[in-house]
Enzyme design. Structure first.
Site, PDB file in Angstrom:
ATOM      1  CB  THR A  45     -18.138  35.212  21.782  1.00  0.00           C
ATOM      2  OG1 THR A  45     -17.779  36.332  20.976  1.00  0.00           O
ATOM      3  CG2 THR A  45     -17.831  35.492  23.227  1.00  0.00           C
TER       4      THR A  45
ATOM      5  CG  ASN B 221     -13.999  32.966  25.156  1.00  0.00           C
ATOM      6  OD1 ASN B 221     -13.031  33.343  25.788  1.00  0.00           O
ATOM      7  ND2 ASN B 221     -14.850  33.787  24.578  1.00  0.00           N
TER       8      ASN B 221
ATOM      9  CG  HIS C 160      -8.644  39.218  23.441  1.00  0.00           C
ATOM     10  ND1 HIS C 160      -9.854  39.844  23.638  1.00  0.00           N
ATOM     11  CD2 HIS C 160      -7.848  40.124  22.812  1.00  0.00           C
ATOM     12  CE1 HIS C 160      -9.789  41.090  23.153  1.00  0.00           C
ATOM     13  NE2 HIS C 160      -8.575  41.277  22.654  1.00  0.00           N
TER      14      HIS C 160
ATOM     15  CG  PHE D 140     -20.176  38.868  30.751  1.00  0.00           C
ATOM     16  CD1 PHE D 140     -18.911  39.341  30.415  1.00  0.00           C
ATOM     17  CD2 PHE D 140     -21.223  39.147  29.891  1.00  0.00           C
ATOM     18  CE1 PHE D 140     -18.686  40.070  29.258  1.00  0.00           C
ATOM     19  CE2 PHE D 140     -21.020  39.880  28.728  1.00  0.00           C
ATOM     20  CZ  PHE D 140     -19.745  40.346  28.417  1.00  0.00           C
TER      21      PHE D 140
ATOM     22  CE1 TYR E 201     -12.066  41.026  27.452  1.00  0.00           C
ATOM     23  CE2 TYR E 201     -10.646  40.563  29.317  1.00  0.00           C
ATOM     24  CZ  TYR E 201     -11.091  40.260  28.047  1.00  0.00           C
ATOM     25  OH  TYR E 201     -10.549  39.187  27.373  1.00  0.00           O
TER      26      TYR E 201
ATOM     27  NE  ARG F 237     -13.479  38.639  16.829  1.00  0.00           N
ATOM     28  CZ  ARG F 237     -14.012  38.932  18.024  1.00  0.00           C
ATOM     29  NH1 ARG F 237     -13.278  39.531  18.971  1.00  0.00           N
ATOM     30  NH2 ARG F 237     -15.242  38.628  18.293  1.00  0.00           N
TER      31      ARG F 237
ATOM     32  CD  GLU G 267      -7.885  44.697  22.537  1.00  0.00           C
ATOM     33  OE1 GLU G 267      -9.098  44.917  22.717  1.00  0.00           O
ATOM     34  OE2 GLU G 267      -7.463  43.753  21.832  1.00  0.00           O
TER      35      GLU G 267
ATOM     36  NE  ARG H  37     -13.062  32.942  21.563  1.00  0.00           N
ATOM     37  CZ  ARG H  37     -13.401  34.207  21.368  1.00  0.00           C
ATOM     38  NH1 ARG H  37     -14.186  34.547  20.355  1.00  0.00           N
ATOM     39  NH2 ARG H  37     -12.946  35.148  22.181  1.00  0.00           N
TER      40      ARG H  37
ATOM     41  CE  LYS I 263     -10.382  35.610  26.317  1.00  0.00           C
ATOM     42  NZ  LYS I 263     -11.877  35.767  26.298  1.00  0.00           N
TER      43      LYS I 263
HETATM   44  N1  UDP Z   1     -18.071  36.829  27.908  1.00  0.00           N
HETATM   45  C1  UDP Z   1     -18.816  36.154  28.863  1.00  0.00           C
HETATM   46  N2  UDP Z   1     -20.182  36.062  28.687  1.00  0.00           N
HETATM   47  C2  UDP Z   1     -20.835  36.590  27.620  1.00  0.00           C
HETATM   48  C3  UDP Z   1     -20.052  37.279  26.651  1.00  0.00           C
HETATM   49  C4  UDP Z   1     -18.688  37.375  26.829  1.00  0.00           C
HETATM   50  O1  UDP Z   1     -18.278  35.668  29.843  1.00  0.00           O
HETATM   51  O2  UDP Z   1     -22.054  36.474  27.506  1.00  0.00           O
HETATM   52  C5  UDP Z   1     -16.614  36.946  28.071  1.00  0.00           C
HETATM   53  C6  UDP Z   1     -15.834  36.013  27.138  1.00  0.00           C
HETATM   54  O3  UDP Z   1     -14.650  35.576  27.803  1.00  0.00           O
HETATM   55  C7  UDP Z   1     -15.519  36.953  25.992  1.00  0.00           C
HETATM   56  C8  UDP Z   1     -15.240  38.259  26.731  1.00  0.00           C
HETATM   57  O4  UDP Z   1     -16.208  38.269  27.767  1.00  0.00           O
HETATM   58  O5  UDP Z   1     -14.419  36.505  25.219  1.00  0.00           O
HETATM   59  C9  UDP Z   1     -15.374  39.514  25.890  1.00  0.00           C
HETATM   60  O6  UDP Z   1     -16.660  39.501  25.269  1.00  0.00           O
HETATM   61  P1  UDP Z   1     -16.812  39.931  23.751  1.00  0.00           P
HETATM   62  O7  UDP Z   1     -18.258  40.101  23.494  1.00  0.00           O
HETATM   63  O8  UDP Z   1     -15.919  41.089  23.453  1.00  0.00           O
HETATM   64  O9  UDP Z   1     -16.341  38.619  22.957  1.00  0.00           O
HETATM   65  P2  UDP Z   1     -15.037  38.338  22.083  1.00  0.00           P
HETATM   66  O10 UDP Z   1     -14.674  39.631  21.383  1.00  0.00           O
HETATM   67  O11 UDP Z   1     -13.971  37.870  23.040  1.00  0.00           O
HETATM   68  O12 UDP Z   1     -15.446  37.263  21.113  1.00  0.00           O
HETATM   69 MG    MG Z   2     -14.401  41.510  22.126  1.00  0.00          MG
END
Ligand code: UDP
Ligand code: MG
Length: 139
Positions: A93, A114, A117, A59, A51, A87, A128, A104, A11
């Site tokens: 996250t 973070n 992705h 958010f 997204y 993952r 994707e 992360r 990112k």
């Molecule tokens: N995100 C955020 N606030 C939150 C949760 C997610 O800003 O409370 C952002 C963060 O950059 C995250 C992305 O939204 O990576 C997508 O969220 P997701 O729950 O899909 O998390 P990921 O799959 O990336 O772990």
């Molecule tokens: Mg996700």
């Protein structure tokens, strides 16, 4: 549906801080083969679509701003059990909850910014990957 590929983005925060090399070193050391890779920048429309699943979340606006503010590295990675293993490699996250040694934990600043992705399913990995790459860009 193949289960040996996932999709990732380094990112804008990770690119800004100069972490591309260190993160790909970990990705390679963890046994992933690079199928496709490029430096690119998402438009607002791109980020909103990518997204879209989060469009009702509080958010969403900040996420779109963040993901479009500078270049990202998009990549497709191949390894047995790719989605789950990647993952695990990136961690939770929220970097505060991420296990020691995860990408992360090492490189992310906050739950919003973070660093990386990782697709959450084989189906989304395919969607994707195709969002960012043409067939002739996958090797
Ligand atoms: N995100 C955020 N606030 C939150 C949760 C997610 O800003 O409370 C952002 C963060 O950059 C995250 C992305 O939204 O990576 C997508 O969220 P997701 O729950 O899909 O998390 P990921 O799959 O990336 O772990
Ligand atoms: Mg996700």
């Amino acid at each position: 549906m193949r289960t040996d590929r996932t999709f990732t983005m380094l990112k804008p925060d990770a690119v800004e801080k100069g972490h591309i090399g260190a993160i790909f070193e970990k990705i390679n050391a963890s046994g992933f083969r690079i199928v496709a890779m490029k430096l690119t920048q998402m438009t607002t429309a791109d980020a909103k679509e990518f997204y879209a699943v989060h469009s009702e979340r509080p958010f969403y606006g900040e996420l779109v701003e963040y993901m479009t503010r500078g270049p990202i590295v998009a990549a497709i990675l191949e390894k047995e059990n790719a989605v789950e293993d990647f993952r695990t490699l990136i961690g939770a996250t929220n970097p505060a909850d991420a296990a020691d040694g995860t990408i992360r934990k090492l490189y992310a600043a906050s739950i919003g910014e973070n660093a990386v992705h990782g697709s959450d399913s084989d189906e989304n990995a395919a969607i994707e990957g195709a969002f960012h790459f043409a067939g002739r860009e996958m090797f």
